[in-house]
Every structure is written in C-alpha cells, then in structure tokens.
Design an enzyme around this catalytic site. Structure first.
Site, PDB file in Angstrom:
ATOM      1  N   ASP A 153       0.815  -1.204   0.000  1.00  0.00           N
ATOM      2  CA  ASP A 153       0.000   0.000   0.000  1.00  0.00           C
ATOM      3  C   ASP A 153       0.855   1.263   0.000  1.00  0.00           C
ATOM      4  OD1 ASP A 153      -2.285  -1.566   0.109  1.00  0.00           O
ATOM      5  OD2 ASP A 153      -2.423  -1.469   2.301  1.00  0.00           O
ATOM      6  N   LYS A 154       0.269   2.341  -0.474  1.00  0.00           N
ATOM      7  CA  LYS A 154       0.946   3.633  -0.525  1.00  0.00           C
ATOM      8  C   LYS A 154       1.565   3.989   0.822  1.00  0.00           C
ATOM      9  CE  LYS A 154      -0.076   8.564  -0.794  1.00  0.00           C
ATOM     10  NZ  LYS A 154      -1.137   9.591  -0.928  1.00  0.00           N
TER      11      LYS A 154
END
Length: 320
Positions: A153-154
């Site tokens: 994830d970011k």
C-alpha cells in the site's frame, strides 16, 4: 494474460476499454442501477454515475438516470472508456536499492509512495522511479505497471521486488501464486495482544457498502495471516506478521477483525490514534524468494522507518 504470468491481488481488475452486457433477473427488481452496476464491476457508485451522465451506461438501449430501478429482463450495457493518457514518464526519484542484478531489483519503498500509476495518476510512483533507474523492466505488467509483480500500500513502507525481464516476472509471479515467497511485516497495533502467537484465517472480499475498502466476509477469498508478539506496551502491541496469502489490505483488515487495528490506519483504524506517523504503522521488513535464474534462495531485510521507530521508542519510555 494468464494467471501464471500476472499474479496480482485477485481483487484488482482491468476494466478500462471493455464493454459489458447484463440482464436483470427477478431478484434484481427494484435495485438502483448505479448501485447494481458498481457492485458488478467493483467501481464506486460515483464513477458509475459518471458513466451514466456520459451516456456510457444504457438500459434497453436507452440512457437512464442513476436512480433508475431495475425490472426483470432489463438489458443493461456498459462501455468503460480507455484512459485518456497511459504514457508513463521516467522520473529522477531517489531509490533505496537493496539488491539488483540483470533479472531482479529489490527496493525499500518509503511510506507515501504509490507503487504504480493508474489512470489520472501517472507521476511520482515507484514505477516512474524504476523507469528512470533502469531501462530493462519486464513488459508483462503492461504500460502502467512495467516490472511490477506485487504491491504494498501507498502508506506502507518496506521491501518490494520488481522484474527486469519476462522470464523473471513469470518466475516471481509463480512463486507468489504458490505462496513460496517470504513476506514478513512489522505492525504496531492498538490494544494489548494477549497471545504470543496466533493465526487469522478469515476470507477477505470487497466491502459490501464501502467499495474502496475490504472486509472479512464469508464469500471472500481465502486469506491467512500468522503473527507473533514482539513487544507489549501500555495499550499497544508490536507484532511480526507473516503473510501466507496476499489479499488487498490483508494485514490491516485481519488486525481490525481481531480487534487490534493498526496505529495510524486512516481506513480501518480508530480516529484517535498515536500522533507522529502519516498512515498505518506497517513495514514490509523481510522479503525472500528463489532467484529466477540461479535457483538460489535470497532473503533481504529493511529496518523500521524512522517515524515508526520513534513511536516504538516513545511507547518504551512510557513503560519505564
């Protein structure tokens, strides 16, 4: 593109440029068409409403409004357009390189960096940085995801591998599918976890209401996370989590499910959390795989980022 050569989290779907046709059944009677279609294509109702406004979603060959209620036998058609611009430009973004050879590259991704571009978001990603760093990325991932075989994830930091040719991409993808890649994370969670060791075996699927979120649900896909306690604090616990499967947001969803959401998680965590970190306190610390060419098992580790380490040190002082 075959399952063997492209192993993403299975929830991700390539929909751009495709046309869909459905027929409403008796069970669908009374459903709003925007909600019904959004669930079928895993896109938000807002996006589907945009398709309706643009004349891309028709019922019985005619434009309709988003609040149209379906009737049995209605023919629903949707044409999803191609992204306007899929050109991805190399960018001179610094990379924390952990390993690189002619086949594979391993990077310690910082929190806040998106792994690959998407339609409407084509700058500042790990792919942009990789394209500047090396010109020989695998093409299997397509224009938006050259070389990328898995994601984090970011707002999760840590190790991610990319393939520099199709042979390597196919090998790494197969290892992910066969669950032979070592993926070990460090997570700081709310609450004191009483058991030293544990396994969360709970299927994960798209949230029935919030379509950008995932949730534990009976009709979800098989998902298993193993964890053990590294350290306990006042109201918090530091865990090591090992993925057996690789579903979207898996650790975040599983920790929420057992009542111990991640510190700083803006989606699955509580509103009141520890300050000092932007995003969830989750770090991909260990990554191991069999080298596609040599057959040698390689394993790499990356220390916790400074913001997460600072949280742990704060909690340690509170215990003193």
């Amino acid at each position: 593109m075959s399952e063997e050569t492209m192993i993403w989290e299975e929830e991700d779907r390539e929909l751009d440029g495709q046309t869909y046709d459905w027929t409403a059944s008796e069970e669908d009677e009374g459903e709003r068409v925007d909600k019904w279609v959004a669930e079928k294509v895993d896109r938000s109702r807002t996006m589907v409403q945009g398709y309706i406004e643009g004349g891309l979603l028709l019922v019985n060959g005619r434009p309709i409004k988003a609040n149209y209620k379906l009737r049995p036998g209605d023919a629903v058609s949707l044409e999803i357009p191609e992204p306007e611009d899929t050109r991805i430009e190399p960018e001179n973004i610094p990379l924390d390189l952990v390993y690189e050879d002619a086949d594979v590259i391993v990077v310690n991704k910082p929190r806040g960096m998106v792994v690959h571009p998407a339609a409407g978001h084509t700058k500042g990603t790990l792919v942009n940085a990789l394209m500047y760093h090396c010109t020989d990325l695998s093409g299997i991932g397509g224009e938006l995801r050259p070389g990328i075989v898995h994601r984090i994830d970011k707002d999760t930091s840590g190790l991610i591998m990319a393939a520099k040719n199709d042979m390597a991409h196919q090998s790494l993808s197969r290892q992910l599918k066969d669950h032979t890649v070592t993926r070990q994370y460090i997570a700081l969670v709310h609450g004191v976890v009483n058991h030293d060791l544990g396994t969360v075996d709970a299927p994960i699927g798209r949230h029935p209401v919030h379509r950008k979120e995932m949730s534990v649900r009976k009709d979800g896909r098989h998902a298993v996370t193993h964890f053990h306690v590294l350290e306990r604090f006042n109201g918090y616990t530091l865990l090591e989590c090992k993925l057996e499967t690789g579903r979207t947001h898996q650790i975040r969803v599983h920790m929420q499910f057992i009542g111990h959401p991640l510190v700083g998680d803006p989606v699955y965590g509580p509103k009141r959390t520890l300050s000092g970190i932007e995003g969830q306190a989750l770090h991909a610390q260990v990554l191991g795989f069999t080298h596609p060419r040599t057959g040698e098992y390689l394993e790499f580790s990356a220390p916790m980022p400074e913001d997460m380490l600072a949280l742990v040190e704060r909690l340690r002082k509170d215990m003193a």
